[in-house]
Design a protein around this motif. Structure first.
Motif, mmCIF file in Angstrom:
data_model
loop_
_atom_site.group_PDB
_atom_site.id
_atom_site.type_symbol
_atom_site.label_atom_id
_atom_site.label_comp_id
_atom_site.label_asym_id
_atom_site.label_seq_id
_atom_site.Cartn_x
_atom_site.Cartn_y
_atom_site.Cartn_z
ATOM 1 N N LEU A 117 26.069 32.528 30.044
ATOM 2 C CA LEU A 117 27.500 32.439 29.725
ATOM 3 C C LEU A 117 27.753 32.558 28.225
ATOM 4 O O LEU A 117 28.755 33.146 27.798
ATOM 5 C CB LEU A 117 28.073 31.137 30.275
ATOM 6 C CG LEU A 117 28.162 31.077 31.805
ATOM 7 C CD1 LEU A 117 28.584 29.677 32.256
ATOM 8 C CD2 LEU A 117 29.122 32.120 32.342
ATOM 9 N N GLN A 120 27.508 36.140 27.522
ATOM 10 C CA GLN A 120 28.686 36.813 28.079
ATOM 11 C C GLN A 120 29.870 36.713 27.120
ATOM 12 O O GLN A 120 30.621 37.672 26.943
ATOM 13 C CB GLN A 120 29.044 36.205 29.439
ATOM 14 C CG GLN A 120 30.311 36.735 30.086
ATOM 15 C CD GLN A 120 30.207 38.162 30.579
ATOM 16 O OE1 GLN A 120 29.120 38.729 30.620
ATOM 17 N NE2 GLN A 120 31.330 38.745 30.961
ATOM 18 N N LYS A 121 30.034 35.561 26.495
ATOM 19 C CA LYS A 121 31.122 35.390 25.541
ATOM 20 C C LYS A 121 30.972 36.355 24.362
ATOM 21 O O LYS A 121 31.958 36.876 23.843
ATOM 22 C CB LYS A 121 31.156 33.944 25.033
ATOM 23 C CG LYS A 121 31.613 32.936 26.077
ATOM 24 C CD LYS A 121 31.537 31.519 25.524
ATOM 25 C CE LYS A 121 31.925 30.492 26.585
ATOM 26 N NZ LYS A 121 31.796 29.106 26.080
ATOM 27 N N GLU A 126 36.998 37.879 25.557
ATOM 28 C CA GLU A 126 37.961 37.245 26.457
ATOM 29 C C GLU A 126 38.120 37.978 27.784
ATOM 30 O O GLU A 126 38.924 37.574 28.620
ATOM 31 C CB GLU A 126 39.329 37.169 25.761
ATOM 32 C CG GLU A 126 40.103 38.483 25.688
ATOM 33 C CD GLU A 126 39.572 39.493 24.692
ATOM 34 O OE1 GLU A 126 40.118 40.609 24.644
ATOM 35 O OE2 GLU A 126 38.624 39.168 23.957
ATOM 36 N N THR A 128 37.777 38.749 31.388
ATOM 37 C CA THR A 128 37.312 38.106 32.612
ATOM 38 C C THR A 128 37.983 38.776 33.812
ATOM 39 O O THR A 128 39.021 39.419 33.675
ATOM 40 C CB THR A 128 37.648 36.607 32.633
ATOM 41 O OG1 THR A 128 39.074 36.443 32.503
ATOM 42 C CG2 THR A 128 36.956 35.876 31.489
ATOM 43 N N THR A 132 37.443 38.363 41.789
ATOM 44 C CA THR A 132 36.096 38.787 42.153
ATOM 45 C C THR A 132 35.960 38.663 43.656
ATOM 46 O O THR A 132 36.163 37.583 44.216
ATOM 47 C CB THR A 132 35.027 37.923 41.456
ATOM 48 O OG1 THR A 132 35.135 38.088 40.036
ATOM 49 C CG2 THR A 132 33.635 38.332 41.900
ATOM 50 N N HIS A 185 39.819 32.487 41.673
ATOM 51 C CA HIS A 185 39.517 33.835 41.203
ATOM 52 C C HIS A 185 38.449 34.556 42.030
ATOM 53 O O HIS A 185 38.122 35.704 41.741
ATOM 54 C CB HIS A 185 39.062 33.793 39.737
ATOM 55 C CG HIS A 185 40.111 33.293 38.805
ATOM 56 N ND1 HIS A 185 40.086 32.033 38.256
ATOM 57 C CD2 HIS A 185 41.244 33.885 38.342
ATOM 58 C CE1 HIS A 185 41.153 31.867 37.484
ATOM 59 N NE2 HIS A 185 41.873 32.959 37.514
#
Length: 216
Positions: A117, A120-121, A126, A128, A132, A185
């Motif tokens: 994570l 990923q940042k 930002e 996202t 999903t 999500h």
């Protein structure tokens, strides 16, 4: 112009992501919406080079090296393709995103989810997914499908298919845990059914999201 939408299809090997993505793209086009369809890894020319290095038969990457290559692809993918498309108000349909990294390199390979994570940042900032969709299928069924497809296509992209069933069980468990942790999500769709039923289910989920967006 409002920001676009990032719709991600996730799932293990043989879940049918490619077929569902193509069908959803056609469904959107019939409504006058031209989505951007892409995949990870390999959504950019540079990413395709990374994909070829990663998944070709005989590849034997250290798990950390595999993760860093995935994140290099993500930085290029997001920066050159996904972020500009979203800024232009487009709907992006993406075959795999960070959920797969957490499931495969985290759940499957045993790397730290917190490290994933953090990377990923850095790679995606930002960006996202708005939704999903997890195409869930038991690994024994999915692997059989995937191996059949690879044989029919004479494809050598069998890096993950060569791994044992326990690896794929861990991947599936990670996907389901991610979906359970973020039901706002994520949506889980039973992908063991015939493809027409799976596509209809996914269309229903997307129609709900698009309806909310129109009403906003």
């Amino acid at each position: 112009m409002s920001r676009g939408l990032l719709i991600v299809l996730e799932g293990g090997e043989g879940a049918g992501k490619g077929s569902v993505l193509s069908a959803i793209a056609e469904w959107l086009q019939a409504q006058g919406i031209e989505p951007l369809c892409t995949r990870a890894p390999g959504g950019t020319p540079e990413g395709q080079v990374i994909r070829s290095a990663l998944v070709q038969s005989g590849a034997d990457w250290e798990p950390t090296a595999e993760l860093l290559l995935m994140m290099a692809d993500r930085a290029q993918h997001v920066g050159r393709l996904i972020r500009p498309a979203l800024a232009a108000g487009r709907i992006v349909l993406c075959d795999r995103f960070v959920g797969s990294t957490i499931a495969y390199q985290g759940g499957g390979r045993g790397l730290s989810s917190s490290v994933i994570l953090d990377l990923q940042k850095i790679a995606a900032a930002e960006v996202t997914a708005d939704l999903t969709i997890l195409l869930d299928v038991p690994p024994a069924i999915g692997l059989k499908r995937s191996l059949k497809r690879l044989a029919e296509q004479n494809s050598s992209e069998d890096l993950f298919e060569r791994l044992d069933l326990s690896f794929h069980e861990r991947v599936r468990a990670s996907f389901l845990a991610q979906a359970a942790d973020d039901p706002k999500h994520w949506a889980v769709v039973d992908a063991s059914r015939v493809i027409a039923e799976v596509i209809a289910d996914v269309q229903t989920r997307l129609a709900g999201l698009l309806g909310k967006r129109s009403a906003a």
